[in-house]
Design a protein around this motif. Structure first.
Motif, PDB file in Angstrom:
ATOM      1  N   GLY A 114      -3.615  16.460  15.612  1.00  0.00           N
ATOM      2  CA  GLY A 114      -4.988  16.011  15.424  1.00  0.00           C
ATOM      3  C   GLY A 114      -5.647  15.689  16.753  1.00  0.00           C
ATOM      4  N   PRO A 115      -6.877  15.245  16.711  1.00  0.00           N
ATOM      5  CA  PRO A 115      -7.618  14.970  17.946  1.00  0.00           C
ATOM      6  C   PRO A 115      -7.062  13.823  18.761  1.00  0.00           C
ATOM      7  N   VAL A 116      -6.156  13.018  18.182  1.00  0.00           N
ATOM      8  CA  VAL A 116      -5.599  11.907  18.944  1.00  0.00           C
ATOM      9  C   VAL A 116      -4.683  12.405  20.060  1.00  0.00           C
ATOM     10  N   PHE A 117      -4.274  13.673  20.008  1.00  0.00           N
ATOM     11  CA  PHE A 117      -3.424  14.240  21.058  1.00  0.00           C
ATOM     12  C   PHE A 117      -4.296  14.726  22.211  1.00  0.00           C
ATOM     13  N   ALA A 118      -4.935  13.800  22.876  1.00  0.00           N
ATOM     14  CA  ALA A 118      -5.784  14.075  24.030  1.00  0.00           C
ATOM     15  C   ALA A 118      -5.694  12.894  24.971  1.00  0.00           C
ATOM     16  N   LEU A 138      -3.676   2.619  14.947  1.00  0.00           N
ATOM     17  CA  LEU A 138      -2.937   1.447  15.419  1.00  0.00           C
ATOM     18  C   LEU A 138      -1.699   1.826  16.224  1.00  0.00           C
ATOM     19  N   GLU A 139      -0.862   2.694  15.684  1.00  0.00           N
ATOM     20  CA  GLU A 139       0.356   3.080  16.399  1.00  0.00           C
ATOM     21  C   GLU A 139       0.016   3.825  17.678  1.00  0.00           C
ATOM     22  N   CYS A 140      -0.992   4.689  17.618  1.00  0.00           N
ATOM     23  CA  CYS A 140      -1.381   5.457  18.802  1.00  0.00           C
ATOM     24  C   CYS A 140      -1.795   4.535  19.929  1.00  0.00           C
ATOM     25  N   GLU A 143       1.528   2.007  20.948  1.00  0.00           N
ATOM     26  CA  GLU A 143       2.809   2.555  21.376  1.00  0.00           C
ATOM     27  C   GLU A 143       2.702   3.929  22.010  1.00  0.00           C
ATOM     28  N   MET A 144       1.498   4.458  22.140  1.00  0.00           N
ATOM     29  CA  MET A 144       1.283   5.774  22.759  1.00  0.00           C
ATOM     30  C   MET A 144       2.116   6.855  22.071  1.00  0.00           C
ATOM     31  N   PRO A 154       5.299  11.712  21.167  1.00  0.00           N
ATOM     32  CA  PRO A 154       4.646  10.910  22.210  1.00  0.00           C
ATOM     33  C   PRO A 154       3.285  11.496  22.592  1.00  0.00           C
ATOM     34  N   LEU A 155       2.417  10.634  23.070  1.00  0.00           N
ATOM     35  CA  LEU A 155       1.113  11.049  23.554  1.00  0.00           C
ATOM     36  C   LEU A 155       1.147  11.132  25.077  1.00  0.00           C
ATOM     37  N   GLU A 156       0.358  12.033  25.602  1.00  0.00           N
ATOM     38  CA  GLU A 156       0.336  12.250  27.050  1.00  0.00           C
ATOM     39  C   GLU A 156      -0.468  11.147  27.735  1.00  0.00           C
ATOM     40  N   ARG A 157       0.020  10.684  28.869  1.00  0.00           N
ATOM     41  CA  ARG A 157      -0.689   9.702  29.675  1.00  0.00           C
ATOM     42  C   ARG A 157      -1.497  10.411  30.750  1.00  0.00           C
TER      43      ARG A 157
END
Length: 331
Positions: A114-118, A138-140, A143-144, A154-157
């Protein structure tokens, strides 16, 4: 010895060359964003502070004052991935986090992110969606990472959520749950422009959007290096105690029925480190804590019924607490 210099103690290596590098890149980003958001330097500075502190920003104001434009401009100024989500009453949590789709030919599930992966996620009018959908972030935010179908991704920093919301007394809005407000490092308001800035806006925004000419002036590698440096900014023991005492005071204030959480203390110190770096200092001073107290703490607090009747605001109460709190010494 100056007042500020007293807090750069205990043999700390300030690495001024690194601090100067942060200033150079931060000034490039600030100047780029200010070509779009005119006459609001403090708003732009707060957005940069939250970005370098690895936090999330809540922008609350009436429609049409540039909330979305600020978020887009920051995303354009940094060469990173940006996704926008328009929050509506029918938006589902999976519309944000992503969903697994079954492919008949391969006979397996494939995850569609989804769009949260940005790197920067713009949540537009976040309080027009239901609390269930709001909670998908909330989790995004904390906790990234995203957990979908039993798998954690995991989400990219860098990762930053910039959410805009209309005042809760406007039609069609839901108040953000307390747990989600607590995930936002700071809340700011853009406010109306000055008459001169509004006149300039007519010229610059009349034919083309200023975003069209905004080119990236930094990349994700530079932002990650700046974030790493901000984490080394020195916080003297007296400053740490000052932050703890200020947050603790919100928990005993008679005008409040809900004080700030320990997460608020961590956010306040992290934001103060970034604020100091943007000032060209390698150490935090009490002025940093004081400047950030209202944007970092006020949105987490709930007024008592008596304070509501007296038309007090959480901003006023935090300002009063700051005014009464003794200034700490360097140790």
């Amino acid at each position: 010895m100056s007042l500020d210099a007293r807090y750069d103690t205990n043999g700390f290596d300030g690495r001024p060359s690194h601090t100067g590098g942060v200033l150079v890149v931060a000034d490039r980003i600030r100047e780029a964003v200010e070509t779009v958001i005119e006459g609001k330097p403090e708003v732009v500075r707060m957005a940069l502070t939250v970005l370098l502190a690895e936090g999330h920003l809540l922008i609350e104001d009436i429609p049409g004052v540039g909330k979305t434009m600020l978020a887009k401009a920051l995303g354009r100024a940094v060469d990173c991935s940006v996704q926008r989500v328009q929050f509506t009453p029918d938006l589902l949590p999976s519309d944000i986090t992503g969903v697994s789709v079954y492919h008949q030919e391969r006979q397996e599930f494939e995850f569609n992110p989804g769009p949260v992966f940005a790197n920067i996620v713009l949540g537009d009018e976040i309080n027009r969606a239901s609390p269930k959908t709001q909670s998908a972030l909330l989790e995004c935010m904390e906790e990234m990472q995203v957990s979908v179908d039993g798998e954690t991704r995991p989400l990219e920093r860098p990762f930053m959520v910039i959410a805009t919301q209309n005042p809760t007394d406007m039609e069609g809005t839901y108040p953000l749950p307390e747990a989600q407000r607590d995930r936002f490092m700071a809340r700011i308001a853009v406010g109306y422009p000055t008459p001169q800035a509004e006149l300039d806006m007519i010229d610059t925004h009349g034919a083309l959007s200023p975003l069209d000419g905004l080119a990236p002036v930094a990349d994700t590698a530079e932002i990650r290096a700046m974030v790493a440096h901000v984490q080394t900014i020195h916080v003297a023991p007296g400053i740490r105690r000052y932050a703890v005492d200020l947050v603790s005071a919100t928990r005993t204030a008679p005008e409040l029925r809900l004080g700030a959480s320990p997460r608020a203390t961590l956010h306040l110190v992290r934001a103060a480190r970034a604020y100091a770096a943007l000032e060209g200092r390698a150490y935090v001073v009490p002025d940093d804590i004081q400047a950030l107290a209202v944007p970092v703490l006020a949105h987490r607090l709930l007024l008592s019924p008596e304070a509501h009747m007296e038309r007090r605001t959480t901003e006023h109460i935090v300002s009063d607490l700051v005014a009464r709190m003794p200034i700490p010494g360097p140790r």
